[in-house]
Design a protein around this motif. Structure first.
Motif, PDB file in Angstrom:
ATOM      1  N   LEU A   1     -35.849  25.224 -41.793  1.00  0.00           N
ATOM      2  CA  LEU A   1     -34.456  25.656 -41.758  1.00  0.00           C
ATOM      3  C   LEU A   1     -34.345  26.961 -42.533  1.00  0.00           C
ATOM      4  O   LEU A   1     -35.127  27.225 -43.445  1.00  0.00           O
ATOM      5  CB  LEU A   1     -33.534  24.609 -42.386  1.00  0.00           C
ATOM      6  CG  LEU A   1     -33.252  23.329 -41.595  1.00  0.00           C
ATOM      7  CD1 LEU A   1     -32.420  22.365 -42.435  1.00  0.00           C
ATOM      8  CD2 LEU A   1     -32.541  23.653 -40.293  1.00  0.00           C
TER       9      LEU A   1
ATOM     10  N   ASP B   1     -32.188  22.496 -31.009  1.00  0.00           N
ATOM     11  CA  ASP B   1     -31.533  23.650 -31.624  1.00  0.00           C
ATOM     12  C   ASP B   1     -30.957  23.357 -33.006  1.00  0.00           C
ATOM     13  O   ASP B   1     -30.247  24.172 -33.575  1.00  0.00           O
ATOM     14  CB  ASP B   1     -30.423  24.182 -30.713  1.00  0.00           C
ATOM     15  CG  ASP B   1     -29.362  23.114 -30.426  1.00  0.00           C
ATOM     16  OD1 ASP B   1     -29.575  21.951 -30.828  1.00  0.00           O
ATOM     17  OD2 ASP B   1     -28.340  23.452 -29.822  1.00  0.00           O
ATOM     18  N   HIS B   2     -31.223  22.170 -33.553  1.00  0.00           N
ATOM     19  CA  HIS B   2     -30.728  21.853 -34.884  1.00  0.00           C
ATOM     20  C   HIS B   2     -31.597  20.767 -35.517  1.00  0.00           C
ATOM     21  O   HIS B   2     -32.467  20.178 -34.866  1.00  0.00           O
ATOM     22  CB  HIS B   2     -29.265  21.405 -34.830  1.00  0.00           C
ATOM     23  CG  HIS B   2     -29.063  20.072 -34.168  1.00  0.00           C
ATOM     24  ND1 HIS B   2     -28.883  19.935 -32.812  1.00  0.00           N
ATOM     25  CD2 HIS B   2     -29.032  18.802 -34.674  1.00  0.00           C
ATOM     26  CE1 HIS B   2     -28.728  18.662 -32.507  1.00  0.00           C
ATOM     27  NE2 HIS B   2     -28.826  17.951 -33.609  1.00  0.00           N
TER      28      HIS B   2
ATOM     29  N   GLY C   1     -23.552  24.715 -40.840  1.00  0.00           N
ATOM     30  CA  GLY C   1     -23.824  23.330 -40.493  1.00  0.00           C
ATOM     31  C   GLY C   1     -22.561  22.481 -40.469  1.00  0.00           C
ATOM     32  O   GLY C   1     -21.453  22.971 -40.722  1.00  0.00           O
TER      33      GLY C   1
ATOM     34  N   LEU D   1     -25.768  18.112 -39.717  1.00  0.00           N
ATOM     35  CA  LEU D   1     -26.375  18.863 -38.616  1.00  0.00           C
ATOM     36  C   LEU D   1     -26.535  20.312 -39.056  1.00  0.00           C
ATOM     37  O   LEU D   1     -25.557  20.999 -39.333  1.00  0.00           O
ATOM     38  CB  LEU D   1     -25.507  18.808 -37.348  1.00  0.00           C
ATOM     39  CG  LEU D   1     -25.718  17.602 -36.424  1.00  0.00           C
ATOM     40  CD1 LEU D   1     -25.133  16.346 -37.074  1.00  0.00           C
ATOM     41  CD2 LEU D   1     -25.027  17.840 -35.087  1.00  0.00           C
ATOM     42  N   MET D   2     -27.789  20.774 -39.142  1.00  0.00           N
ATOM     43  CA  MET D   2     -28.070  22.133 -39.585  1.00  0.00           C
ATOM     44  C   MET D   2     -28.675  22.926 -38.444  1.00  0.00           C
ATOM     45  O   MET D   2     -29.661  22.495 -37.833  1.00  0.00           O
ATOM     46  CB  MET D   2     -29.037  22.109 -40.764  1.00  0.00           C
ATOM     47  CG  MET D   2     -28.462  21.491 -42.021  1.00  0.00           C
ATOM     48  SD  MET D   2     -27.082  22.441 -42.701  1.00  0.00           S
ATOM     49  CE  MET D   2     -27.948  23.942 -43.187  1.00  0.00           C
ATOM     50  N   PRO D   3     -28.110  24.108 -38.129  1.00  0.00           N
ATOM     51  CA  PRO D   3     -28.637  24.905 -37.018  1.00  0.00           C
ATOM     52  C   PRO D   3     -29.973  25.542 -37.374  1.00  0.00           C
ATOM     53  O   PRO D   3     -30.236  25.879 -38.520  1.00  0.00           O
ATOM     54  CB  PRO D   3     -27.569  25.972 -36.827  1.00  0.00           C
ATOM     55  CG  PRO D   3     -26.953  26.130 -38.194  1.00  0.00           C
ATOM     56  CD  PRO D   3     -26.966  24.752 -38.798  1.00  0.00           C
ATOM     57  N   LYS D   4     -30.832  25.700 -36.365  1.00  0.00           N
ATOM     58  CA  LYS D   4     -32.060  26.453 -36.543  1.00  0.00           C
ATOM     59  C   LYS D   4     -31.735  27.930 -36.327  1.00  0.00           C
ATOM     60  O   LYS D   4     -31.000  28.270 -35.410  1.00  0.00           O
ATOM     61  CB  LYS D   4     -33.111  26.025 -35.525  1.00  0.00           C
ATOM     62  CG  LYS D   4     -33.642  24.627 -35.726  1.00  0.00           C
ATOM     63  CD  LYS D   4     -34.705  24.340 -34.686  1.00  0.00           C
ATOM     64  CE  LYS D   4     -35.290  22.965 -34.844  1.00  0.00           C
ATOM     65  NZ  LYS D   4     -36.298  22.688 -33.799  1.00  0.00           N
TER      66      LYS D   4
END
Length: 367
Positions: A254, A291-292, A346, A363-366
């Motif tokens: 991340l 994607d996350h 996120g 939920l954390m975005p890439k």
């Protein structure tokens, strides 16, 4: 000064190269229209391990980049081309002798009348020692945070027992014995102060750290959370809780402020400890999606009453309450977690049922 002005391009360029080399920086320029480097400083060989003359295009360099960092680096390059704003990326390269070196790359489109619009300029530098220091700092910071939380939780019960014992003594003391009553009240106040002082210290550690501007970097979240959970597992017997981690064995990356993000995760585990009965279970999981990345912190504790749930992420929330061992709260912790996750792009939410437990989802975005 006259000499400098007369031969500004030659003297000035050489001077800046020497200055950059003194600080371990390697300047370069890259023509996006022809996909070739128009300039690479001689110090590049010392940094990368190959001669500048052997670098014809970025593909030649990409083969040296650690395979886990290639997608991230490509993403940062595409971001630069689309936004035309300066980008900074930290990544690893693998040298011929298999040693790993960390590189910080800063680049932007050159904007001047003399430079074509398709020319990118920037510099690279070796930050291996800096990253090793940061890794050790994170490791010991995680250990410090988990130790403080465990200490706070573990000492809450003895202080609560002291106050219960004081209450029992008061019922046995005769009314005409004021000196003994004063002594007991003195003990009671010291017990309360001791408990509050420990909790205040732990809370302030988190509150103060939340005020710093984000410094984002690529982080192996699976590895960092594994280190955090190992600290809790080592002390399971001290707090009568069982900890488990569900996470892939491979790295999961991340782009986050490592310290802030890990303090959020630690705080969620801390909350789970406070509201889970002895012999309860706390499980943290890391799951990589397309994607996350989905992270969860689940417990089988007392849950959150329905009337409190809408206010959980508010500042000085109405949902604040003491822990099972009387741990106090500022009412700010969940608000800070929500803010930090939001600043990272996120999302955080939860599901909870009274007497059945609570699960937080992040939920954390890439990037």
């Amino acid at each position: 000064m006259a000499l400098f002005m007369e031969d500004n391009n030659t003297f000035g360029s050489n001077f800046m190269e020497q200055v950059a080399q003194q600080f371990g920086q390697v300047y370069f320029s890259y023509d996006t229209s022809s996909s070739v480097f128009t300039h690479i400083a001689p110090a590049f060989e010392q940094l990368w391990g190959i001669k500048p003359a052997d670098v014809t295009n970025p593909v030649a360099l990409l083969s040296y980049v650690h395979e886990d960092d290639r997608e991230f680096l490509s993403h940062q390059y595409q971001k630069l081309k689309i936004t035309r704003e300066q980008v900074q990326a930290e990544f690893r390269i693998v040298q011929a002798d298999q040693r790993i070196k960390w590189i910080r790359l800063s680049a932007c489109y050159l904007r001047s009348e003399e430079c074509p619009q398709h020319l990118i300029g920037g510099y690279a530098e070796n930050i291996t020692e800096e990253k090793e220091y940061a890794h050790n700092l994170l490791k010991y910071n995680n250990k410090k945070n988990s130790t403080l939380e465990i200490l706070s939780h573990d000492l809450a019960a003895p202080f609560a027992n002291i106050q219960s014992a004081i209450h029992a003594l008061e019922e046995q003391i005769k009314p005409e014995d004021p000196d003994t009553r004063k002594l007991i009240e003195f003990i009671r106040q010291d017990a309360i102060k001791g408990s509050d002082m420990i909790r205040d210290f732990v809370d302030n550690e988190f509150l103060e750290s939340s005020q710093v501007v984000l410094h984002k970097e690529q982080m192996d979240v699976a590895n960092s959370i594994s280190i955090m959970m190992d600290n809790y597992k080592e002390r399971e017997k001290l707090i009568d809780k069982h900890f488990s981690l569900i996470s892939p064995e491979k790295p999961v990356y991340l782009y986050v402020d490592t310290m802030k993000f890990m303090q959020c995760m630690n705080n969620l585990v801390s909350n789970a400890i406070k509201f889970t009965h002895d012999n309860g279970r706390i499980t943290v999981s890391v799951e990589e999606k397309e994607d996350h990345v989905l992270l969860t912190v689940a417990d089988n504790g007392i849950g959150i009453p329905p009337k409190m749930q809408p206010y959980l992420f508010d500042r000085f929330t109405k949902a604040r309450r003491e822990g099972l061992r009387g741990e106090k709260t500022t009412g700010l912790g969940m608000s800070i977690i929500h803010t930090i996750i939001d600043l990272h792009g996120g999302k955080i939410n939860f599901k909870s049922q009274e007497n059945a437990g609570t699960t937080f989802y992040i939920l954390m975005p890439k990037e």
